[in-house]
Design an enzyme around this catalytic site. Structure first.
Site, short mmCIF file in Angstrom:
data_model
loop_
_atom_site.label_atom_id
_atom_site.label_comp_id
_atom_site.label_asym_id
_atom_site.label_seq_id
_atom_site.Cartn_x
_atom_site.Cartn_y
_atom_site.Cartn_z
N HIS A 45 0.82 -1.21 0.00
CA HIS A 45 0.00 0.00 0.00
C HIS A 45 0.85 1.25 0.00
O HIS A 45 2.04 1.21 0.30
CB HIS A 45 -0.97 0.01 1.19
N ASP A 71 0.94 4.92 1.78
CA ASP A 71 0.34 5.55 2.95
C ASP A 71 -0.49 6.79 2.62
O ASP A 71 -1.54 7.03 3.22
CB ASP A 71 1.43 5.93 3.97
N HIS A 87 4.83 -0.03 -0.19
CA HIS A 87 5.49 -0.97 0.74
C HIS A 87 4.50 -1.93 1.38
O HIS A 87 3.29 -1.77 1.25
CB HIS A 87 6.21 -0.18 1.85
N ARG A 126 5.82 -9.10 16.83
CA ARG A 126 6.50 -7.91 16.34
C ARG A 126 5.77 -6.66 16.84
O ARG A 126 4.56 -6.52 16.63
CB ARG A 126 6.47 -7.94 14.81
#
Ligand SMILES: *[C@@H]1O[C@H](CO)[C@@H](O)[C@H](O)[C@H]1NC(C)=O
Ligand SMILES: *[C@@H]1O[C@H](CO)[C@@H](O)[C@H](O)[C@H]1NC(C)=O
Length: 284
Positions: free
Chosen positions: A195, A197, A253, A263
């Site tokens: 996507h 941002d 990204h 994470r």
């Protein structure tokens, strides 16, 4: 000796066939399955400041905000602007906040500005929960470290992209994230899609990520991937590592799916448009 020579011969043909099958398999894998990934920034060593310039997309052409919009686009990674101690403190804040909720899929968020906290397939408000349960969850120290870290990131972006400090604003959503390999249960859990941002969130001009856990130590998979035409490039997360980039199409990204572990990161978003600015959270 003689015997050996005799034995050799019957193996020659099967050997050639085996080698050829092997070669074909390797070529097939290379062409159809090999993902051309380059490690842009490995988990170690510690990096002071790495800059990668990329040509800007047309996303900024029609925008105002001359002082703030990127004149040059790119990606910057810095390991020394947030101390390990502060990063560890924020990890503790993320853990205790998310412990009150959590999605039932593999991705959960906590937004200290709006109070949004993932809960099952949706969101609840952490401040309302704290009030209802009369618990003392978030301290003044938690908020002051959060603001201090946010200010260091803001400063680094204005320095690297040569923006006057008063022309770049924090925007929403700015949030903690926790990812693990539990199967996605709703669209909010699917963090691995590529996507842009600026498109996904509208107000973003610069995106920053602060990592609160370390690739290969705390989790595997979960690398950050820039999807570039000339091949994909990863940034490997590391506790205290800050990675920031311009938010347009030049920086398409995604996050790689987790393979093991958990994470944690914080997304800190900045805008050039004062209409979309948000204020710092405070203890209430
Ligand atoms: C880069 O990643 C994208 C999305 O994950 C994928 O579709 C593409 O094949 C990758 N490119 C290369 C050159 O490996
Ligand atoms: C992984 O995430 C799910 C959904 O948020 C949660 O229920 C589970 O406890 C997590 N597992 C670990 C090991 O953190």
């Amino acid at each position: 000796m003689k015997n050996h020579k005799k034995l050799d011969k019957p193996y020659t043909v099967p050997c050639i066939i085996a080698v050829n099958i092997g070669l074909i398999a390797v070529i097939y894998w290379w062409v159809f399955h090999h993902e051309n990934i380059e490690t842009l920034v490995p988990v170690s060593p510690n990096v002071d400041r790495l800059i990668f310039q990329v040509p800007c997309s047309k996303d900024y052409n029609l925008e105002d905000f001359e002082d703030c919009k990127p004149k040059k686009c790119g990606r910057v990674v810095m390991d020394n602007i947030v101390s390990k101690e502060d990063a560890r403190h924020l990890l503790m804040v993320a853990k205790k906040g998310l412990a009150l909720g959590g999605s039932n899929g593999g991705a959960s968020i906590l937004d200290l500005h709006s109070g949004a906290l993932s809960k099952d397939n949706s969101f609840i408000n952490i401040y309302r929960l704290i009030e209802d349960q009369q618990i003392n969850l978030l301290s003044e120290t938690d908020f002051s470290i959060y603001r201090k870290v946010k200010n260091s990131i803001h400063e680094a972006i204005t320095r690297e992209f040569k923006i006057p400090k008063n022309k770049l604003f924090l925007t929403k959503p700015t949030f903690f994230s926790r990812m693990n390999m539990t199967e996605a249960k709703s669209i909010h859990d699917e963090y691995w899609h590529g996507h842009v941002d600026k498109e996904t969130y509208g107000s973003f001009h610069y995106t920053a990520l602060l990592y609160l856990s370390t690739y290969k130590e705390d989790f595997t998979g979960g690398r950050f991937i820039f999807i570039d035409k000339d091949g994909n490039k990863t940034v490997e997360p590391r506790l205290g590592r800050v990675s920031f980039f311009t938010s347009g199409h030049e920086n398409l990204h995604r996050v790689e799916r987790l393979i093991s572990g958990v994470r944690y990161a914080i997304t800190v978003a900045f805008t050039c448009d004062p209409k979309h600015s948000i204020t710092d959270p405070t203890a209430q």
